[in-house]
Scaffold this motif. Structure first.
Motif, PDB file in Angstrom:
ATOM      1  N   ILE A  68      22.791  50.690   1.754  1.00 52.27           N
ATOM      2  CA  ILE A  68      22.202  51.986   1.382  1.00 52.27           C
ATOM      3  C   ILE A  68      23.306  52.969   0.982  1.00 52.27           C
ATOM      4  N   LEU A  69      24.358  53.028   1.781  1.00 56.83           N
ATOM      5  CA  LEU A  69      25.445  53.961   1.472  1.00 56.83           C
ATOM      6  C   LEU A  69      26.155  53.585   0.169  1.00 56.83           C
ATOM      7  N   GLN A  70      26.265  52.287  -0.109  1.00 54.17           N
ATOM      8  CA  GLN A  70      26.949  51.855  -1.321  1.00 54.17           C
ATOM      9  C   GLN A  70      26.032  51.952  -2.546  1.00 54.17           C
ATOM     10  N   ARG A  71      24.825  51.425  -2.434  1.00 53.33           N
ATOM     11  CA  ARG A  71      23.932  51.338  -3.597  1.00 53.33           C
ATOM     12  C   ARG A  71      23.297  52.679  -3.964  1.00 53.33           C
ATOM     13  N   TYR A  72      22.796  53.390  -2.971  1.00 52.32           N
ATOM     14  CA  TYR A  72      22.040  54.599  -3.264  1.00 52.32           C
ATOM     15  C   TYR A  72      22.866  55.876  -3.144  1.00 52.32           C
ATOM     16  N   GLU A  73      23.796  55.894  -2.208  1.00 52.24           N
ATOM     17  CA  GLU A  73      24.615  57.090  -2.027  1.00 52.24           C
ATOM     18  C   GLU A  73      25.914  57.008  -2.816  1.00 52.24           C
ATOM     19  N   GLU A  74      26.205  55.817  -3.361  1.00 51.76           N
ATOM     20  CA  GLU A  74      27.374  55.587  -4.206  1.00 51.76           C
ATOM     21  C   GLU A  74      28.684  55.980  -3.534  1.00 51.76           C
ATOM     22  N   LEU A  75      28.766  55.699  -2.222  1.00 51.89           N
ATOM     23  CA  LEU A  75      30.001  55.958  -1.496  1.00 51.89           C
ATOM     24  C   LEU A  75      30.989  54.825  -1.755  1.00 51.89           C
TER      25      LEU A  75
END
Length: 184
Positions: free
Chosen positions: A141-148
């Motif tokens: 979620i943090l990588q895909r949607y929040e682009e962290l």
């Protein structure tokens, strides 16, 4: 206003600073909560809880990380707690025997066939993501949607960069397996 000034004013119970803090970070927090919970109402409730927790514990913020990273951590923990609570309530009330609609995000109005297919595909991806173990789900979620970045994810999850890489690698393998099974 600088981040450090904002924090000091929040610690001093400055109403304007509290509103500014909320306005700056509300969308970020809501997006994380929504992606973790896949339910608008739960995400709104969790977002409120995140800000209450953040304001109550702002005196413990040491400034070692960015304010957004600290807030991401609170949002992730709150989302995980809501997920655990929801599973327990569902199990106790046998809601898991009812339809699966609550696990999918609200769909936009039906459009052309292509839009419908896209929405169905995204629903399958969301279902697969929700079935991942909590730490893998959080990393995705943090990588895909929040682009962290991987580094930011490591800070939010309080883990090493190599652990994030491993979590995302295993999550992608699991997602591929789950999506292949769902498409059959």
């Amino acid at each position: 206003m600088k981040e450090s000034e904002l924090i000091e004013k929040i610690k001093g119970d400055d109403g304007t600073a509290l509103r500014t803090f909320y306005e700056i970070y509300k969308d970020m927090v809501y997006n994380v909560c929504y992606r973790m919970l896949n339910n608008r109402q739960d995400a709104e409730d969790a977002t409120q809880d995140v800000f209450v927790k953040a304001i109550r514990s702002v005196h413990r913020f040491r400034g070692n990380a960015k304010l957004s990273t600290w807030l991401y951590r609170i949002a992730v923990n709150t989302g995980l707690n809501y997920t655990r609570r929801k599973k327990i309530v569902a199990w106790l009330s046998l809601d898991f025997l009812v339809g699966k609609d609550e696990y999918f995000p609200d769909n936009a109005q039906a459009g052309p066939d292509l839009e419908l297919e896209k929405n169905e595909s995204e629903a399958l991806v969301q279902q697969a993501i929700q079935s991942l173990p909590p730490r893998q789900r959080t990393a995705v979620i943090l990588q895909r949607y929040e682009e962290l970045s991987y580094k930011e994810i490591a800070e939010v999850m309080k883990t090493s960069l190599s652990a994030v890489e491993s979590l995302l690698h295993h999550a992608k393998d699991n997602l591929a397996e789950k999506l292949t099974a769902l498409l059959k």
